[in-house]
Design an enzyme around this catalytic site. Structure first.
Site, PDB file in Angstrom:
ATOM      1  N   ARG A 291      47.984  32.700  29.411  1.00  8.33           N
ATOM      2  CA  ARG A 291      47.578  31.453  28.759  1.00  8.33           C
ATOM      3  C   ARG A 291      47.943  31.620  27.293  1.00  8.33           C
ATOM      4  NH1 ARG A 291      43.539  27.326  29.788  1.00  8.33           N
ATOM      5  NH2 ARG A 291      43.303  27.989  31.933  1.00  8.33           N
TER       6      ARG A 291
ATOM      7  N   CYS B  98      43.830  31.273  34.872  1.00  5.82           N
ATOM      8  CA  CYS B  98      45.190  30.748  34.691  1.00  5.82           C
ATOM      9  C   CYS B  98      45.650  29.981  35.922  1.00  5.82           C
ATOM     10  CB  CYS B  98      46.159  31.875  34.382  1.00  5.82           C
ATOM     11  SG  CYS B  98      45.967  32.552  32.727  1.00  5.82           S
TER      12      CYS B  98
ATOM     13  N   HIS C 292      47.667  42.619  41.857  1.00 10.72           N
ATOM     14  CA  HIS C 292      46.745  41.485  41.758  1.00 10.72           C
ATOM     15  C   HIS C 292      47.588  40.199  41.752  1.00 10.72           C
ATOM     16  CE1 HIS C 292      43.243  39.637  39.191  1.00 10.72           C
ATOM     17  NE2 HIS C 292      43.136  39.312  40.453  1.00 10.72           N
TER      18      HIS C 292
ATOM     19  N   LYS D 243      38.485  44.331  45.338  1.00  6.00           N
ATOM     20  CA  LYS D 243      39.024  44.962  44.127  1.00  6.00           C
ATOM     21  C   LYS D 243      38.958  46.492  44.214  1.00  6.00           C
ATOM     22  CE  LYS D 243      39.443  40.887  42.249  1.00  6.00           C
ATOM     23  NZ  LYS D 243      40.761  40.284  42.100  1.00  6.00           N
TER      24      LYS D 243
HETATM   25  C1  OXD Z   1      38.625  37.881  41.251  1.00  2.00           C
HETATM   26  C2  OXD Z   1      38.952  38.373  39.924  1.00  2.00           C
HETATM   27  O1  OXD Z   1      37.429  37.804  41.593  1.00  2.00           O
HETATM   28  O2  OXD Z   1      40.138  38.546  39.631  1.00  2.00           O
HETATM   29  O3  OXD Z   1      39.560  37.595  42.020  1.00  2.00           O
HETATM   30  O4  OXD Z   1      38.039  38.620  39.135  1.00  2.00           O
HETATM   31 MN    MN Z   2      41.409  38.325  41.358  1.00  2.00          MN
END
Ligand code: OXD
Ligand code: MN
Length: 598
Positions: free
Chosen positions: A408, A263, A239, A219
């Site tokens: 959702r 989701c 993402h 991330k």
């Molecule tokens: C992950 C998140 O860990 O989106 O992929 O939190």
């Molecule tokens: Mn993620």
């Protein structure tokens, strides 16, 4: 060590600052991984699972205070607060750097420092980026080994002068002589900092050893720092899952999809289509880096080399490919342990074992113990190549036909609708989110928690600039060549609060309709919010679903949407204030006009 003077000097600086006892260069070999894994098992920091059942696999248990990403301790540190924007925590680098340097001082005493060169994306690929993570966590070293491409060949590129993102990580628990190291060292919450310095291409993480706080390629780099790089360089760091679809005639298409957590993103990335003759294969389940190429099409590549998936909810029914993926060579974190030294989590089997060791390391008895035996955010770390549905193109940038945004939403949003064009798609991305349900203790039940582009915690700069950046992608190409943008909502409910759509493999019916749309099929009806399926043209063969259910699934009700528009306006005002990007202003205005006309 390394010929790259920037790396050499940085390593020396960190040794001086953090005072580790030893230094290990990560070479990325299997023997180095195995040696470290054995050492951790010997020291009681990891459990080796039954090799007959789960070869070459480990279980780690974290400290109960260190179980997930900590958004409130995640910072974007830019010179100007405006550049971090309204959705990020901001601290000036002038304040944050000295504060963290104080924390880092001697923080690796008694520990080994690992220097891990890694590539996000295949080594040497035109779209790949390089990082080096310095960490005092052997758990991080093992996980980075699976999640990224590491080792000598990456170091070679750095030696040749390649730029790299500096990623510094410490669990924040120095060991004085004689001090016992806990099973999972970490720092108290108020000392945890997950800090990003986009102006320096740098990440400083302190105090947590878990997941996205500590595996800095994921991330922190591939989304927060990369979104800044992407903005500067004219591409998108998103993402998103990447899915390859082959129709019964052998025609191949790729789609990407962004969904808020819970989701079913990983489930969709590994879907087994129920429609005969269709094949789905996985390119990625979490992150897509997307570039417009000379042909005007948008190409996506997965920068990761592994899955860091939530175990909870993963079952033979929801995702058999994921279960196959974790058969071997996997690190589990915070699952329960069975009597025969295998792992277990809620939903894994219908039959709940009578006895387990829970994620705290305590005995757990069915029907007696009150709490669940696994943590709700327990994870598996497994190599991409373990996945039986992995597409052979997983190391390529693939042309994207459709982008899916999802959420959702038990009410309001139909099962599927298509945006009118790219800018309308940006609007759809900006309003996505999930309705707050009774499962969350929240006075806002029924309200929507917006998670724009599923990127709310991951946009590494000002959200208004991010939306404007999406709009500039259109200038690089055209509506015709760019992917078509859709909103899917698998979670619409009926009056009895039951999900209407069966989901899982049946979602392939919707994917089929989407691909037909990308080819311009006349399979839709136009509504004020976009194109929804003409029910007669949706493949519902062998599916038992009533006409009434279908009506609810695709309903676009004016009253409900007028309320939704009000909710969007409130959300825009609260988030962007006077800074609402023009593309969103125009789209909202046009949406209102379209409803006025009916
Ligand atoms: C992950 C998140 O860990 O989106 O992929 O939190
Ligand atoms: Mn993620």
């Amino acid at each position: 060590m390394t010929k790259n003077t920037i790396l050499k000097e940085w390593i020396e600086e960190i040794i001086d600052l953090c005072s580790p006892d030893n230094i290990i260069f990560w070479e990325g070999t299997k023997s180095q991984y195995d040696l470290l894994a054995d050492d951790l098992v010997k020291k009681g920091k990891a459990i080796r699972l039954n090799p007959q059942k789960r070869p070459n696999s480990l279980l780690f248990r974290s400290d109960p205070s260190d179980v997930a990403r900590v958004e409130k301790r995640t910072f974007i540190s830019t010179t100007l607060e405006r550049d971090a924007g309204p959705t990020n925590n901001w601290i000036s680098p002038q304040v944050l750097k000295p504060l963290m340097i104080n924390l880092y001082r001697n923080c690796m005493t008694g520990r080994t420092m690992y220097v891990i060169p890694f590539s996000m994306g295949p080594i040497g690929h035109e779209f790949s980026k390089i990082g080096v993570e310095i960490t005092d966590s052997p758990y991080v070293a093992l996980n980075m080994h699976i999640m990224t491409r590491t080792g000598k060949s990456v170091l070679h590129l750095i030696d040749e002068g390649a730029e790299f993102v500096k990623c510094l990580h410490s669990v924040g628990y120095p060991l004085q002589p004689g001090q016992i190291d806990p099973e999972w060292p970490c720092a108290p919450m108020e000392q945890k900092y997950i800090s990003h310095f986009p102006e320096d291409n740098m990440i400083w993480s302190y105090g947590s050893g878990y997941g996205g706080n500590a595996l800095l390629g994921k991330k922190c780099f591939a989304l927060r720092i990369a979104s800044n790089q992407a903005r500067r360089e004219g591409w998108l760091a998103e993402h998103m899952l990447i899915l390859k679809l082959t129709d019964p005639n052998g025609k191949i298409n790729y789609v990407t999809g962004a969904f808020p957590s819970a989701c079913g993103k990983t489930n969709l990335a590994m879907i087994n289509p129920s429609l005969k003759g269709w094949k789905a294969e996985t390119c990625g389940d979490d992150i897509a880096w997307m570039h417009v190429k000379e042909d005007g099409r948008l190409y996506a590549i997965n920068p990761e080399n592994g899955f860091f998936g939530v175990t909870s909810g993963t079952s033979e029914k929801s995702n058999p490919n994921a279960l196959e993926t974790v058969r071997s060579d996997t690190i589990f974190t915070n699952t329960a342990l069975t009597d025969d030294m295998d792992i277990w989590w809620e939903d894994l089997t219908d039959e709940v074992p009578d006895h387990l060791i829970d994620w705290h390391g305590n005995h757990w008895y069915k029907g007696v113990s009150k709490d669940r035996p696994d943590h709700a955010n327990a994870r598996f770390t497994a190599p991409l190549t373990n996945c039986p549905s992995l597409a052979k193109e997983y190391e390529e940038a693939v042309p994207v036909s459709a982008i899916l945004f999802g959420g959702r939403r038990p009410t309001t949003i139909p099962l599927i609708h298509q945006s009118f064009d790219f800018n309308h798609g940006i609007f759809i991305g900006s309003i996505m989110g999930s309705e707050i349900t009774a499962a969350t203790i929240d006075e806002n039940i029924g309200k929507v928690r917006r998670d724009p582009f599923a990127m709310l915690p991951f946009i590494g700069y000002n959200i208004a600039d991010y939306v404007n950046h999406w709009a500039t992608i259109l200038n690089q190409s055209s509506n015709e060549l760019l992917p078509k943008i859709f909103f899917v909502n698998w979670f619409r409910k009926d009056a009895n609060n039951r999900y209407i759509w069966p989901g899982f493999g049946e979602n392939s019916r919707i994917l089929k309709w989407i691909l037909e749309r990308t080819e311009g099929a006349e399979n839709y009806i136009e509504t004020p919010i976009g194109f929804v399926p003409d029910i007669n043209k949706l493949d519902l063969s062998n599916l038992d679903i009533s006409a009434e259910s279908l009506n609810t699934l695709f309903a676009v009700e004016k009253d409900t949407w007028l309320k939704e528009i009000q909710s969007i306006e409130n959300y825009y005002e609260a988030t962007y204030g006077g800074n609402l990007p023009e593309v969103l202003q125009n789209q909202l205005h046009n949406l209102k006009l379209r409803f006025d006309e009916i």
